[in-house]
Design an enzyme around this catalytic site. Structure first.
Site, PDB file in Angstrom:
ATOM      1  N   GLU A  65       0.703  -1.297   0.093  1.00 13.60           N
ATOM      2  CA  GLU A  65      -0.148   0.006   0.037  1.00 13.60           C
ATOM      3  C   GLU A  65       0.880   1.085  -0.006  1.00 13.60           C
ATOM      4  O   GLU A  65       0.441   2.312  -0.683  1.00 13.60           O
ATOM      5  CB  GLU A  65      -0.764   0.039   1.088  1.00 13.60           C
ATOM      6  CG  GLU A  65      -1.960  -0.958   1.065  1.00 13.60           C
ATOM      7  CD  GLU A  65      -1.879  -2.553   1.429  1.00 13.60           C
ATOM      8  OE1 GLU A  65      -0.722  -2.636   1.844  1.00 13.60           O
ATOM      9  OE2 GLU A  65      -2.635  -3.259   1.424  1.00 13.60           O
ATOM     10  N   HIS A 134     -11.387  -4.533   9.574  1.00 14.22           N
ATOM     11  CA  HIS A 134     -12.191  -4.199   8.100  1.00 14.22           C
ATOM     12  C   HIS A 134     -13.217  -3.537   8.348  1.00 14.22           C
ATOM     13  O   HIS A 134     -14.021  -3.530   7.170  1.00 14.22           O
ATOM     14  CB  HIS A 134     -12.331  -5.683   7.625  1.00 14.22           C
ATOM     15  CG  HIS A 134     -11.193  -6.300   7.031  1.00 14.22           C
ATOM     16  ND1 HIS A 134     -10.395  -7.299   7.789  1.00 14.22           N
ATOM     17  CD2 HIS A 134     -11.009  -6.691   5.769  1.00 14.22           C
ATOM     18  CE1 HIS A 134      -9.549  -7.790   7.200  1.00 14.22           C
ATOM     19  NE2 HIS A 134      -9.699  -7.541   5.600  1.00 14.22           N
TER      20      HIS A 134
HETATM   21  C1  LIG Z   1      -2.623  -4.505   4.339  1.00 16.57           C
HETATM   22  C2  LIG Z   1      -3.797  -5.526   3.632  1.00 16.57           C
HETATM   23  N1  LIG Z   1      -3.793  -5.448   2.314  1.00 16.57           N
HETATM   24  C3  LIG Z   1      -4.971  -5.900   1.806  1.00 16.57           C
HETATM   25  C4  LIG Z   1      -5.602  -6.903   2.430  1.00 16.57           C
HETATM   26  C5  LIG Z   1      -6.623  -7.736   1.646  1.00 16.57           C
HETATM   27  N2  LIG Z   1      -6.253  -9.054   1.836  1.00 16.57           N
HETATM   28  C6  LIG Z   1      -6.778 -10.245   2.629  1.00 16.57           C
HETATM   29  S1  LIG Z   1      -5.946 -11.621   2.415  1.00 16.57           S
HETATM   30  C7  LIG Z   1      -5.064 -10.901   0.986  1.00 16.57           C
HETATM   31  C8  LIG Z   1      -4.012 -11.865   0.269  1.00 16.57           C
HETATM   32  C9  LIG Z   1      -3.213 -12.231   0.965  1.00 16.57           C
HETATM   33  O1  LIG Z   1      -2.316 -13.279   0.390  1.00 16.57           O
HETATM   34  P1  LIG Z   1      -1.151 -14.192   1.293  1.00 16.57           P
HETATM   35  O2  LIG Z   1      -0.477 -13.205   2.140  1.00 16.57           O
HETATM   36  O3  LIG Z   1      -0.543 -14.969   0.289  1.00 16.57           O
HETATM   37  O4  LIG Z   1      -1.957 -15.081   2.190  1.00 16.57           O
HETATM   38  P2  LIG Z   1      -2.986 -16.119   1.605  1.00 16.57           P
HETATM   39  O5  LIG Z   1      -4.455 -15.780   1.733  1.00 16.57           O
HETATM   40  O6  LIG Z   1      -2.700 -16.799   0.512  1.00 16.57           O
HETATM   41  O7  LIG Z   1      -3.082 -17.330   2.831  1.00 16.57           O
HETATM   42  C10 LIG Z   1      -5.429  -9.780   0.718  1.00 16.57           C
HETATM   43  C11 LIG Z   1      -4.919  -8.989  -0.565  1.00 16.57           C
HETATM   44  C12 LIG Z   1      -5.372  -6.910   3.743  1.00 16.57           C
HETATM   45  N3  LIG Z   1      -6.051  -8.020   4.761  1.00 16.57           N
HETATM   46  N4  LIG Z   1      -4.086  -6.275   4.564  1.00 16.57           N
END
Ligand SMILES: Cc1ncc(C[n+]2csc(CCOP(=O)(O)OP(=O)(O)O)c2C)c(N)n1
Ligand SMILES: [Mg+2]
Lengths: 334, 328
Positions: A65, A134
């Protein structure tokens, strides 16, 4: 108003149409953010736009971000017209440094040499049981900062029309879209287009009390106004639309007429936008008032997960009705 | 001639199956509206949490993400308390206030349940710092996804932990996707251990579908951290079989890719390797299903916190007496 035919649409589609129009109208415009392209946006706002505009102009970013908001600032300095999407206001906190220390200050620090024509869009607000990381309403914080313009479309026309005007603004504009509004459906004129982002709007005229709000609580407030009307209390409902700068003229004009005012804000009460509005009313319209200023805000608690507690934490119509009744002389209220 | 499956293999299989069945039930309950909000399933990745937990002692700390049901169960948080949390009942392990994304259990030293991507890493560094300051030989294990690797907080935390030689195991669950974004479209350098090594910490990578391999790699990593060598970075290569969350239409990946990974289902891999036959598996499953059914019954029987409590637990209740005069 135009007599153009209307079509059924949703808030989500209205925002998408606004993004589409911007991309079509101005080759300098591009959008970037997490999952805006292939995934179609966390709230499906940009669905289909990757296919239409390609990955350069509908640009997926990694989870970074601070970097991509900062890159939006730099791109704006460099002559582009970026629309940056942050999934949810809680995640914008990772980019707070870039927004507050760069976007908001570059014009001033450079002695007027630079402008940052950047639009940052994000979802805000509670109501979907997403709990304490959230679901907050932090737009009031951003409204604290000189150098930023804060806009909050509550209606389909504003969802459709505010973006282009924001892009035309030479300075950074933050746009807050309440999560619970995306599915809102209604009629929108076929030829709906850009709207002003300077003035508050009176969404319901009335003579007994002024109810000031913005975003999703507009509808809670309108519902409360209906209930009050049945008790013969006529509310004037003002949708702020722009939280900074505030359109105090519209507010003062209404308060002079109704002599009572309640602010309804999903933000917390302490140190809030509602406090700012009411302080200005007290400063400049004190002698127009027949009753103390009042407000209905979210409870001072991070948003809890269970539905009954989340509901209890948020401004609800019965609380607004109560707040208004308390301001009315006994003969009117009973 | 057949060798009977070892007790340990049966234990690992049962632990993974508990997660699988718990989450299958959660998906059902979500459709029924009894679980709300965001629900992120761990199905397919069970070997990672189960394998890593074998290397930890009850004194160690765990920090996880919003995809943490598996870690919570494997850490020993009771299925009843976890399911009640999913429902938002006050009997839940976070008192119902957190839900699926915010599982906490101080007694289990389970520090969330963090739903800001990479938000848990600095906290893990701090937990380890407290141990270092107090001269305790505990390990803090921080689970996070491949998506987190792009965040500034990841890099700042890796650097701090290495700079101060803190006892952190950085456990990256690389399931190739952050929501709909494939790692190839998110990271310029996808060799994650190589990335970690640039901070001056040892790093390794392991097949995250193979619980025995995870257990062994985590064992070595934890031993290194516990011996005082500073942080360790371990990548577990894994895959989520389900959508990112219940709102995801999965338009960004091929069904064939998902099916290919399913042939390496961690449960099946262990079952085959450890020679648990169909009858043995069914016996384990029956016990697990009973546990999950009981958890659902408990959650259903659980109670809603009174609305009068709404603003509780925003601050810690004051102890007796003015705090400036309280003896330490
Ligand atoms: C700082 C932030 N940006 C965006 C999000 C929205 N978001 C939630 S989970 C996710 C994907 C995260 O991927 P990863 O770290 O690979 O974990 P996975 O879901 O694959 O276990 C996103 C973009 C968030 N929760 N926090
Ligand atoms: Mg991932």
């Amino acid at each position: 108003m135009s007599a153009a035919p209307a079509k059924r649409t949703t808030y989500r589609e209205a925002v998408r149409e606004a993004i589409r129009e911007a991309l079509l109208r101005d080759p300098r415009v591009f959008m970037m953010g997490e999952d805006v392209g292939r995934y179609g946006g966390a709230y499906a706002v940009s669905k289909g736009l990757l296919a239409e505009f390609g990955p350069e102009r509908m640009r997926d970013t990694p989870l970074s971000e601070s970097a991509f908001v900062g890159a939006g600032i730099g791109a704006a300095l460099g002559g582009a017209r970026p629309i940056v999407e942050i999934m949810t206001v809680n995640f914008s906190l990772l980019a707070l440094d870039q927004i507050v220390n760069n976007a908001a200050t570059l014009r001033h620090m450079s002695g007027g040499q630079l402008s940052v024509p950047l639009v940052i869009r994000m979802a805000t607000g509670a109501g979907r049981q997403l709990a304490a990381q959230h679901a907050h309403s932090l737009e009031g914080w951003f409204a604290h900062v000189p150098g930023l313009r804060i806009v909050v479309p509550a209606t389909l026309a504003d969802a459709r029309g505010m973006l282009w005007t924001a892009l035309e603004d030479p300075d950074p504009v933050l746009m807050f879209e309440h999560q619970t509004l995306y599915n809102m459906e209604g009629e929108l004129a076929e030829d709906a287009g850009p709207v002003d982002i300077d003035r508050a709007a009176v969404r319901r005229p009335g003579g007994d009390v002024t109810l000031i709000t913005y975003g999703a609580t507009l509808y809670t407030t309108l519902a409360a106004a209906e209930t009050l009307a049945a008790e013969r209390i006529e509310s004037e409902v003002i949708d702020l639309r722009t939280l900074r700068p505030l359109d105090m003229e519209t507010i003062f004009a209404s308060v002079r007429k109704t002599r009572r005012v309640v602010v309804i804000d999903e933000g917390w009460r302490s140190g809030s936008l509602s406090a700012e509005i009411l302080a200005r009313v007290a400063e400049s319209a004190f002698y127009d008032l027949d009753a103390p200023v009042a407000r209905v805000c979210s409870a001072e608690v991070p948003i809890p997960y269970p539905k009954h507690l989340e509901d209890a934490a948020l401004p609800q119509a019965p609380a607004i009705v109560e707040a208004v009744r308390a301001l009315m002389p006994a003969s009117v209220s009973r | 001639m057949t060798t009977p499956p070892s007790d340990h293999a049966v234990h690992l299989l049962r632990e993974m199956l508990r997660i699988r069945r718990f989450e299958e039930k959660c998906a059902e309950l979500y459709s029924a509206g009894q679980i709300r909000g965001f629900l992120h399933l761990y199905i397919g990745e069970e070997a990672v949490a189960v394998g890593v937990m074998q290397a930890l002692t009850p004194d160690d700390a765990v920090v996880a993400t919003y995809r943490e049901h598996g870690h919570a169960l494997a850490r020993g948080i009771a299925a009843n308390a976890l399911m009640a949390e999913m429902f938002g009942k006050q009997e839940g392990c976070s008192g119902g206030r957190g839900g699926s994304m915010h599982v906490f259990d101080a007694a289990a030293r389970f520090y969330g349940g963090n739903a800001i991507v990479a938000g848990g890493l600095p906290v893990a560094v701090g937990l380890a710092l407290a141990d270092a300051l107090a001269g305790r030989r505990r390990v803090t294990t921080c689970f996070f996804g491949d998506g987190a690797v792009a965040e500034g907080e990841f890099h700042e935390s890796m650097n701090l932990a290495a700079l101060w030689k803190l006892p952190v195991l950085f456990l990256c669950e690389n399931n190739l996707y952050a929501m709909g974004t494939h790692i190839e479209r998110a990271l310029s350098q996808q060799d994650l251990p190589a990335k970690a090594r640039t901070y001056g910490m040892p790093a390794d990578s392991v097949d995250g579908m193979d619980v025995l391999a995870v257990e062994e790699a985590a064992g070595q990593a934890v031993a290194s951290v516990r011996a005082g060598n500073g942080p360790f970075f371990l990548e577990a290569r894994t895959y989520r079989f389900r959508a990112h969350s219940m709102f995801d239409a999965e338009l960004y990946r091929d069904k064939a890719e998902v099916e290919a990974w399913k042939t390496r289902d961690p449960l099946r891999l262990l079952q085959d390797r450890s020679l648990v036959d169909a009858a043995g598996f069914a016996a384990i499953d029956a016990g697990v299903l009973l546990e999950i059914a009981d958890a659902v019954a408990c959650a259903e029987a659980g109670t809603w916190e009174p609305i009068a409590h709404l603003t509780r637990d925003v601050y810690t209740p004051a102890l007796e007496g003015p705090r400036e005069r309280r003896a330490r």
